[in-house]
Enzyme design. Structure first.
Site, short mmCIF file in Angstrom:
data_model
loop_
_atom_site.label_atom_id
_atom_site.label_comp_id
_atom_site.label_asym_id
_atom_site.label_seq_id
_atom_site.Cartn_x
_atom_site.Cartn_y
_atom_site.Cartn_z
N LYS A 180 1.92 39.91 -3.46
CA LYS A 180 0.55 39.92 -3.94
C LYS A 180 -0.20 41.16 -3.45
O LYS A 180 0.36 42.02 -2.77
CB LYS A 180 -0.16 38.65 -3.50
N GLU A 184 2.67 40.44 -8.28
CA GLU A 184 1.38 40.15 -8.92
C GLU A 184 0.68 41.46 -9.26
O GLU A 184 0.58 42.35 -8.42
CB GLU A 184 0.51 39.33 -7.97
N LYS A 200 0.19 24.57 -4.18
CA LYS A 200 -1.03 23.80 -3.89
C LYS A 200 -0.71 22.31 -3.96
O LYS A 200 -1.04 21.60 -4.91
CB LYS A 200 -2.14 24.18 -4.87
N ASP A 219 -2.38 38.60 -13.28
CA ASP A 219 -3.47 37.88 -12.63
C ASP A 219 -4.78 38.09 -13.38
O ASP A 219 -5.39 39.16 -13.32
CB ASP A 219 -3.61 38.35 -11.18
N ARG A 279 0.81 -1.21 0.00
CA ARG A 279 0.00 0.00 0.00
C ARG A 279 0.85 1.27 0.00
O ARG A 279 0.57 2.21 -0.75
CB ARG A 279 -0.95 0.00 1.21
#
Length: 282
Positions: A170, A199, A138, A220, A103
Site C-alpha cells: 500500500k 495498491e 475486517k 483505490d 447461546r
C-alpha cells in the site's frame, strides 16, 4: 488466493467452540443445575427471517463438546437459503446440555449466517458479470477463518487470510521502500512465489505497478472512467481489483468496467446477526 474449505477447518472449529463454551459456561451453568440431571428434552431452532445458513459444523461441535449424547438433526445445510420461521435443526438429549449450549450454538449460527446472507445479496447484485467479490481482513478477532468460510457459502470469495500469505503493498509501504518498483523487487526476494499485489491511486501508478511485474493491482477509489481505462491499459498483464468506498449503489457499475475483483469490507464488518430462536419441549 484460494477459498477456505470446511475440510481445512476441523481444528479451528474445535478451538472456536472450546473458547466460546469456556467464556459462557466458565465453572458451570448454575441455572441449568435447576433441572434434574437425567431429564431429557427436545428443541427446535428456527430462523425468524430469511437467511443463507452457515455454521452447521460449529453448532455440531458445541453439543458434541458439551455432551455427546445430544443428537442434532439438520433440516438445512451451509449455503442453503432459508425462509422466515423455517426450522433449521432439531435437538434431542439431556435438557441441561441443550440449554447450556443454546447461546454458543446460536451465536455462531447467527453470525456466520449473517455473513453468508450479506455475501449472497451482494453476489446477486453482480450476477451475469465476470467479477469476483472478495472479502477483506475486517473480521471479528478470533473468527477470521470462520467468517471467511461463511463468505464462500454466500457466493463470494476470499482475499488473503492475513499478513503472511500474500503481499499487499500500500501507499505507506511504497513510500517506505522508495517506490513501487523497489517494493515489488523486495517482495520477490523475500518470499518468491507469494502473490504480489500493489495498491495504486492513479493510472500513472498503475503503469509503474505493471512495469514492476505485480500480479494484482488494486485500484483505490478510481473513477469509473479510470477503471475502464485501467482495464484497457492492463490488457490481461495483471489482475485488477477495485476497492474503496464501494456500496450497493456503485457495485454493479464497477463490476461492468471489466475489473477482475472487487473487495468489500462490509461483507464481514457491517453484518447484522440473523434472528434465531430455540424452542424447548420435554
Amino acid at each position: 488466493m484460494p477459498n477456505i474449505h470446511l475440510n481445512d477447518l476441523s481444528a479451528e472449529i474445535e478451538a472456536n467452540v472450546r473458547r466460546s463454551l469456556h467464556e459462557d459456561i466458565g465453572s458451570g451453568d448454575i441455572t441449568a443445575q435447576l433441572i434434574p440431571e437425567a431429564r431429557l428434552a427436545h428443541a427446535t431452532v428456527i430462523t425468524r427471517e430469511a437467511a443463507v445458513i452457515c455454521g452447521v459444523a460449529w453448532v455440531d461441535a458445541v453439543f458434541r463438546q458439551l455432551d455427546p449424547r445430544v443428537s442434532v438433526h439438520w433440516q438445512v445445510q451451509d449455503g442453503q437459503r432459508a425462509s422466515a420461521n423455517q426450522a433449521l435443526f432439531h435437538l434431542q438429549g439431556p435438557a441441561r446440555a441443550l440449554l447450556s449450549g443454546e447461546r454458543s450454538a446460536l451465536n455462531f449460527l447467527q453470525t456466520l449466517s449473517a455473513v453468508a446472507t450479506r455475501c449472497q445479496h451482494y453476489a446477486d447484485l453482480v450476477q451475469g458479470t465476470a467479477v469476483k467479490l472478495l472479502d477483506t481482513r475486517k473480521t471479528l478477532p478470533g473468527l477470521r477463518l470462520a467468517q471467511k468460510y461463511a463468505v464462500t457459502q454466500g457466493g463470494c470469495h476470499n482475499h488473503r487470510i492475513g499478513l503472511f500469505d500474500a503481499f499487499l503493498i500500500k501507499e505507506n509501504h511504497i513510500a517506505a521502500c522508495g517506490g513501487i518498483a523497489a517494493a515489488v523487487t523486495a517482495a520477490r526476494r523475500i518470499a518468491p512465489g507469494k502473490p504480489v499485489e500493489v495498491e495504486v491511486e492513479s493510472l500513472e501508478e498503475l503503469e509503474q505497478a505493471l512495469a514492476a511485474g505485480a500480479d494484482i493491482v488494486m485500484l483505490d477509489e478510481l473513477s469509473l472512467e479510470d477503471m475502464r481505462r485501467a482495464v484497457a491499459i492492463t490488457a490481461g498483464k495483471a489482475k485488477l481489483e477495485a476497492s474503496g468506498g464501494i456500496d450497493e449503489s456503485t457495485l454493479r457499475s464497477i463490476a461492468e468496467t471489466g475489473v477482475d475483483y472487487i473487495s468489500i469490507g462490509t461483507l464481514t464488518k457491517d453484518v447484522k446477526a440473523v434472528d434465531l430462536s430455540m424452542r424447548l419441549s420435554l
